[in-house]
Motif scaffolding. Structure first.
Motif, PDB file in Angstrom:
ATOM      1  N   ARG A   1       1.955   7.254   7.423  1.00  0.00           N
ATOM      2  CA  ARG A   1       0.570   7.572   7.970  1.00  0.00           C
ATOM      3  C   ARG A   1       0.226   8.940   7.513  1.00  0.00           C
ATOM      4  O   ARG A   1      -1.112   9.619   7.648  1.00  0.00           O
ATOM      5  N   GLY A   2       0.992   9.880   6.903  1.00  0.00           N
ATOM      6  CA  GLY A   2       0.877  11.055   6.453  1.00  0.00           C
ATOM      7  C   GLY A   2       0.284  11.974   7.489  1.00  0.00           C
ATOM      8  O   GLY A   2       0.163  11.834   8.548  1.00  0.00           O
ATOM      9  N   THR A   3      -0.020  13.049   7.030  1.00  0.00           N
ATOM     10  CA  THR A   3      -0.562  14.266   7.888  1.00  0.00           C
ATOM     11  C   THR A   3      -2.033  13.747   8.532  1.00  0.00           C
ATOM     12  O   THR A   3      -2.267  14.198   9.647  1.00  0.00           O
ATOM     13  N   GLU A   4      -2.682  12.992   7.483  1.00  0.00           N
ATOM     14  CA  GLU A   4      -3.956  12.616   8.356  1.00  0.00           C
ATOM     15  C   GLU A   4      -4.090  11.348   9.135  1.00  0.00           C
ATOM     16  O   GLU A   4      -5.021  10.912   9.609  1.00  0.00           O
ATOM     17  N   ARG A   5      -2.716  10.989   9.520  1.00  0.00           N
ATOM     18  CA  ARG A   5      -2.480   9.885  10.222  1.00  0.00           C
ATOM     19  C   ARG A   5      -3.344   8.621  10.018  1.00  0.00           C
ATOM     20  O   ARG A   5      -3.970   8.142  10.946  1.00  0.00           O
ATOM     21  N   ARG A   6      -3.354   8.087   8.827  1.00  0.00           N
ATOM     22  CA  ARG A   6      -3.931   7.006   8.385  1.00  0.00           C
ATOM     23  C   ARG A   6      -3.666   5.736   9.371  1.00  0.00           C
ATOM     24  O   ARG A   6      -2.413   5.579   9.559  1.00  0.00           O
ATOM     25  N   PRO A   7      -4.480   4.954   9.553  1.00  0.00           N
ATOM     26  CA  PRO A   7      -4.149   3.473  10.386  1.00  0.00           C
ATOM     27  C   PRO A   7      -3.398   2.919   9.718  1.00  0.00           C
ATOM     28  O   PRO A   7      -2.392   2.150  10.261  1.00  0.00           O
ATOM     29  N   PHE A   8      -3.527   2.538   8.335  1.00  0.00           N
ATOM     30  CA  PHE A   8      -2.454   1.735   7.070  1.00  0.00           C
ATOM     31  C   PHE A   8      -2.159   2.717   6.375  1.00  0.00           C
ATOM     32  O   PHE A   8      -2.456   3.782   6.217  1.00  0.00           O
ATOM     33  N   PRO A   9      -0.863   2.432   5.899  1.00  0.00           N
ATOM     34  CA  PRO A   9      -0.163   3.235   4.863  1.00  0.00           C
ATOM     35  C   PRO A   9      -1.052   3.729   3.524  1.00  0.00           C
ATOM     36  O   PRO A   9      -1.181   4.771   3.370  1.00  0.00           O
ATOM     37  N   TRP A  10      -2.187   2.774   3.435  1.00  0.00           N
ATOM     38  CA  TRP A  10      -3.136   3.083   2.339  1.00  0.00           C
ATOM     39  C   TRP A  10      -4.322   3.643   2.611  1.00  0.00           C
ATOM     40  O   TRP A  10      -5.210   4.175   1.928  1.00  0.00           O
ATOM     41  N   GLY A  11      -4.608   3.733   3.922  1.00  0.00           N
ATOM     42  CA  GLY A  11      -5.847   4.246   4.515  1.00  0.00           C
ATOM     43  C   GLY A  11      -6.650   3.382   5.538  1.00  0.00           C
ATOM     44  O   GLY A  11      -5.874   2.923   6.342  1.00  0.00           O
ATOM     45  N   ALA A  12      -7.766   3.530   5.789  1.00  0.00           N
ATOM     46  CA  ALA A  12      -8.624   2.758   7.137  1.00  0.00           C
ATOM     47  C   ALA A  12      -8.898   1.428   6.386  1.00  0.00           C
ATOM     48  O   ALA A  12      -9.266   0.771   7.353  1.00  0.00           O
ATOM     49  N   GLU A  13      -9.022   1.038   5.255  1.00  0.00           N
ATOM     50  CA  GLU A  13      -9.546  -0.318   4.890  1.00  0.00           C
ATOM     51  C   GLU A  13      -8.712  -1.463   5.141  1.00  0.00           C
ATOM     52  O   GLU A  13      -7.333  -1.205   5.118  1.00  0.00           O
ATOM     53  N   ARG A  14      -9.460  -2.453   5.589  1.00  0.00           N
ATOM     54  CA  ARG A  14      -8.859  -3.603   6.337  1.00  0.00           C
ATOM     55  C   ARG A  14      -7.836  -4.395   5.009  1.00  0.00           C
ATOM     56  O   ARG A  14      -8.434  -4.436   3.779  1.00  0.00           O
ATOM     57  N   ALA A  15      -6.601  -4.905   5.381  1.00  0.00           N
ATOM     58  CA  ALA A  15      -5.682  -5.464   4.297  1.00  0.00           C
ATOM     59  C   ALA A  15      -6.556  -6.618   3.905  1.00  0.00           C
ATOM     60  O   ALA A  15      -7.095  -7.167   4.517  1.00  0.00           O
ATOM     61  N   ASP A  16      -6.451  -6.854   2.580  1.00  0.00           N
ATOM     62  CA  ASP A  16      -6.844  -7.638   1.892  1.00  0.00           C
ATOM     63  C   ASP A  16      -5.598  -8.840   1.194  1.00  0.00           C
ATOM     64  O   ASP A  16      -4.648  -8.353   0.705  1.00  0.00           O
ATOM     65  N   CYS A  17      -5.880 -10.193   1.716  1.00  0.00           N
ATOM     66  CA  CYS A  17      -4.703 -10.989   1.501  1.00  0.00           C
ATOM     67  C   CYS A  17      -4.309 -11.064   0.070  1.00  0.00           C
ATOM     68  O   CYS A  17      -2.872 -11.344  -0.250  1.00  0.00           O
ATOM     69  N   THR A  18      -4.769 -10.749  -0.834  1.00  0.00           N
ATOM     70  CA  THR A  18      -4.494 -10.926  -2.383  1.00  0.00           C
ATOM     71  C   THR A  18      -3.919  -9.428  -2.895  1.00  0.00           C
ATOM     72  O   THR A  18      -3.437  -9.360  -3.893  1.00  0.00           O
ATOM     73  N   ARG A  19      -3.898  -8.592  -1.937  1.00  0.00           N
ATOM     74  CA  ARG A  19      -3.658  -7.132  -2.507  1.00  0.00           C
ATOM     75  C   ARG A  19      -2.519  -6.530  -1.663  1.00  0.00           C
ATOM     76  O   ARG A  19      -2.145  -5.450  -1.743  1.00  0.00           O
ATOM     77  N   VAL A  20      -2.038  -7.209  -0.417  1.00  0.00           N
ATOM     78  CA  VAL A  20      -1.021  -6.961   0.520  1.00  0.00           C
ATOM     79  C   VAL A  20      -0.576  -8.064   0.990  1.00  0.00           C
ATOM     80  O   VAL A  20      -0.997  -9.012   1.306  1.00  0.00           O
TER      81      VAL A  20
END
Length: 171
Positions: free
Chosen positions: A40-59
């Motif tokens: 989550r980092g210091t910015e406490r991201r909701p997902f490890p990569w950020g706030a963008e919803r997960a894409d089936c072809t990319r996660v």
């Protein structure tokens, strides 16, 4: 390791097996707090990569029937680092999907109280229950379960097909 599986995320090991493997490499399992900070980092991201919803072809997630992704996508652990969205700003891969990862802590439904400044409130030996914690999403999870704050638990002598390890090094 089965031929052809050398690059795949390690899975289906007990907590003790994961702990011993890390020790054999001069490392250890990360604590829950260390794992979550990495995800989550210091910015406490909701997902490890950020706030963008997960894409089936990319996660690597949602690979079981009725889990949200095309069931024709490969099931089971995939090669480490193959999912381009599942990468933190500090270049850590597969914290959101592929396989969940054992951490050092024992499981409690709520984190223990910790006076400020709080530093790594690890649940230590001798505390009940004996369940162990794993963190991160995996190939069978729903998208909402890939959160950096998500956690699960199991008995330490259980080997789950969806749970593996990530070793840490003390500095």
């Amino acid at each position: 390791v089965r031929p052809g599986a050398e690059q795949r995320a390690a899975s289906q090991m007990t907590w003790e097996g994961a702990r011993r493997f890390c020790a054999s490499q001069g490392q250890r399992l990360p604590t829950e707090a260390e794992w979550e900070f990495a995800a989550r980092g210091t910015e406490r991201r909701p997902f490890p990569w950020g706030a963008e919803r997960a894409d089936c072809t990319r996660v690597v997630f949602g690979r079981r029937e009725q889990r949200g992704c095309d069931p024709r996508l490969p099931l089971g652990p995939q090669p480490v680092g193959m999912a381009p969205q599942d990468r933190t700003p500090s270049d850590l891969w597969d914290l959101g999907g592929n396989v969940s990862e054992w951490v050092a802590d024992r499981f409690l439904a709520r984190y223990p109280a910790c006076a400020a400044p709080c530093r790594d409130p690890q649940v230590r030996a001798g505390e009940d229950p004996e369940l162990r914690v794993f963190r991160g999403g995996n190939y069978a999870e729903l998208a909402a379960e890939l959160r950096g704050a998500g956690r699960g638990h199991a008995a330490p002598d259980i080997a789950l097909a969806t749970v593996g390890l990530r070793c840490a090094r003390s500095l």
